[in-house]
Design a protein around this motif. Sequence first.
Motif, short mmCIF file in Angstrom:
data_model
loop_
_atom_site.label_atom_id
_atom_site.label_comp_id
_atom_site.label_asym_id
_atom_site.label_seq_id
_atom_site.Cartn_x
_atom_site.Cartn_y
_atom_site.Cartn_z
N TYR A 138 -6.27 8.76 -7.63
CA TYR A 138 -5.95 9.77 -6.62
C TYR A 138 -4.94 10.71 -7.25
CZ TYR A 138 -6.36 11.86 -2.08
OH TYR A 138 -6.68 12.73 -1.08
N TYR A 140 -9.76 3.56 -10.29
CA TYR A 140 -9.55 4.31 -9.06
C TYR A 140 -8.49 5.35 -9.39
CZ TYR A 140 -7.61 5.44 -4.46
OH TYR A 140 -7.15 6.11 -3.34
N GLU A 190 1.94 1.16 -1.56
CA GLU A 190 0.53 1.20 -1.98
C GLU A 190 0.45 1.08 -3.50
OE1 GLU A 190 -0.67 4.89 -0.07
OE2 GLU A 190 -1.66 3.80 1.54
N GLY A 230 -13.28 5.24 0.14
CA GLY A 230 -12.27 5.90 0.97
C GLY A 230 -11.31 4.89 1.56
N SER A 231 -11.33 3.69 0.99
CA SER A 231 -10.38 2.64 1.39
C SER A 231 -9.86 2.04 0.10
CB SER A 231 -11.13 1.60 2.23
OG SER A 231 -10.28 0.54 2.56
N LEU A 232 -8.57 2.33 -0.20
CA LEU A 232 -8.00 1.93 -1.50
C LEU A 232 -8.22 0.45 -1.79
CD1 LEU A 232 -6.07 2.11 -3.97
CD2 LEU A 232 -4.15 1.89 -2.36
N TYR A 291 -16.95 5.44 -4.29
CA TYR A 291 -15.70 5.79 -3.58
C TYR A 291 -15.88 5.48 -2.10
CZ TYR A 291 -11.43 8.39 -2.43
OH TYR A 291 -10.19 8.75 -1.98
N LYS A 315 -1.59 11.56 -2.95
CA LYS A 315 -1.59 11.15 -1.54
C LYS A 315 -0.95 9.77 -1.35
CE LYS A 315 -4.59 10.10 2.37
NZ LYS A 315 -5.98 10.00 2.88
N LEU A 316 -1.17 8.88 -2.31
CA LEU A 316 -0.77 7.48 -2.12
C LEU A 316 0.73 7.32 -2.26
CD1 LEU A 316 -3.63 5.54 -3.91
CD2 LEU A 316 -3.49 6.38 -1.57
N ARG A 317 1.27 6.33 -1.49
CA ARG A 317 2.71 6.10 -1.46
C ARG A 317 3.10 5.11 -2.53
NH1 ARG A 317 -0.88 6.93 2.75
NH2 ARG A 317 0.03 8.15 4.44
N ASP A 338 -4.26 -0.12 5.75
CA ASP A 338 -4.62 1.04 4.91
C ASP A 338 -6.10 1.38 5.10
OD1 ASP A 338 -4.05 2.90 2.60
OD2 ASP A 338 -5.81 1.81 1.91
N GLY A 339 -6.38 2.67 5.13
CA GLY A 339 -7.78 3.10 5.29
C GLY A 339 -8.20 3.08 6.74
N ASN A 378 -12.19 10.97 -5.08
CA ASN A 378 -12.81 11.84 -4.08
C ASN A 378 -13.21 13.14 -4.77
OD1 ASN A 378 -13.51 13.63 -2.08
ND2 ASN A 378 -11.90 12.96 -0.65
P1 P6P Z 1 -9.21 10.82 0.91
C1 P6P Z 1 -6.69 5.89 3.15
O1 P6P Z 1 -6.13 6.87 4.01
C2 P6P Z 1 -6.11 6.13 1.77
O2 P6P Z 1 -4.72 6.02 1.82
C3 P6P Z 1 -6.71 5.17 0.76
O3 P6P Z 1 -6.99 3.93 1.32
C4 P6P Z 1 -7.97 5.90 0.31
O4 P6P Z 1 -8.37 5.55 -1.01
C5 P6P Z 1 -7.55 7.37 0.38
O5 P6P Z 1 -6.49 7.45 1.34
C6 P6P Z 1 -8.68 8.26 0.83
O6 P6P Z 1 -8.18 9.58 0.85
O7 P6P Z 1 -8.32 12.04 0.80
O8 P6P Z 1 -10.13 10.69 -0.30
O9 P6P Z 1 -9.95 10.69 2.20
#
Ligand code: P6P
Length: 335
Positions: A264, A262, A280, A246-248, A244, A274-276, A120-121, A213
């Motif tokens: 999204y 956190y 995830e 950008g890596s969950l 932030y 966005k997250l599955r 992930d990320g 984000n």
């Molecule tokens: P964005 C990485 O692709 C991910 O799935 C997560 O690890 C991360 O928090 C998120 O997407 C980042 O997404 O749209 O903020 O770049």
Amino acid sequence: MVQKNQTLGEFIIENQSEFAYSSGELSRLINSIRLAAKVVNHEVNKAGLVDITGAAGETNVQGEDQQKLDVYANEKFIQTLTNREIVCGIASEEMENFITIAGSKNDHANKYVVLMDPLDGSSNIDVNVSVGTIFSIYRRVTPVGTPVQIEDFLQPGNKQVAAGYIVYGTSTMLVYTTGFGVNGFTLNPALGSWYLSHPNMQYPEKGHIYSVNEGNYVHFPQGVKDYIKYCQEEKDDRPYTSRYIGSLVSDFHRNMIKGGIYFYPTSSKAPHGKLRLLYECNPMAYIAEQAGGKASDGFTRILDIDPTELHQRVPFFCGSRDMVEKAEEFMARYK
Ligand code: P6P
């Protein structure tokens, strides 16, 4: 009994009886994951040196460039989970459909299914920012010895028997739960051993970090906008700190240690977030709750959501209980 600096192997043996339905398979399953994690860690750590980070030229089911390291990690975890008479099926962010693993003659083997995000990320790999592996483990619901079905994977998160993540950061850590608390193990790369560095991980009482984000602010629902303004307001223990990565896995891990949320959310660009859900949100929600935190889609407990598709996305709010509940308050105003 938890002793700091125990090895992961000693910890598993000592806590064997804790594993649900334990007859050693779940322990062996966790052992397989730690082996694959060491192999992937080795490649992640040298990604900058080897031309392995270039896109593999294909895209995954999410339409994202499939980095070679994504493919590599997916293959390594599948390899170590196969032929150990433990797992009957695997689903992954990197594969459109689940794969089944031929069962052995022994009808009591291959009881578990694994769902994972192998790396992930991964878009962070090329800029040397930490990435992670996320995994979620269930007992199959169809009879052992019969073909694996999609319903073995489409189980609500409250049926997980184990969940965890590996964060390939300044140090490499394996953090997981089997329903009896959350424990973190740090890899000593020189010895190839994992040591119990973070026993019984719990969120601090109060959280002061928010991870979102904010570039998507204009696209967020009003409740999310109001919550972000609440975090930024100069009042009581606020403004909070914004972090932030950008890596969950990295944002989640820091927030669990220091206290934070956190999120999204949905947006006009991502109407379902966005997250599955399956590989995830569910595993991270299980870990968060076991560490005294909370996880919802803004309204409903993540672990109670009945899945309908393997790669379905959901909005995700996860972390310190007080912060998630405050965010839910703002969301409820516009329900
Ligand atoms: P964005 C990485 O692709 C991910 O799935 C997560 O690890 C991360 O928090 C998120 O997407 C980042 O997404 O749209 O903020 O770049």
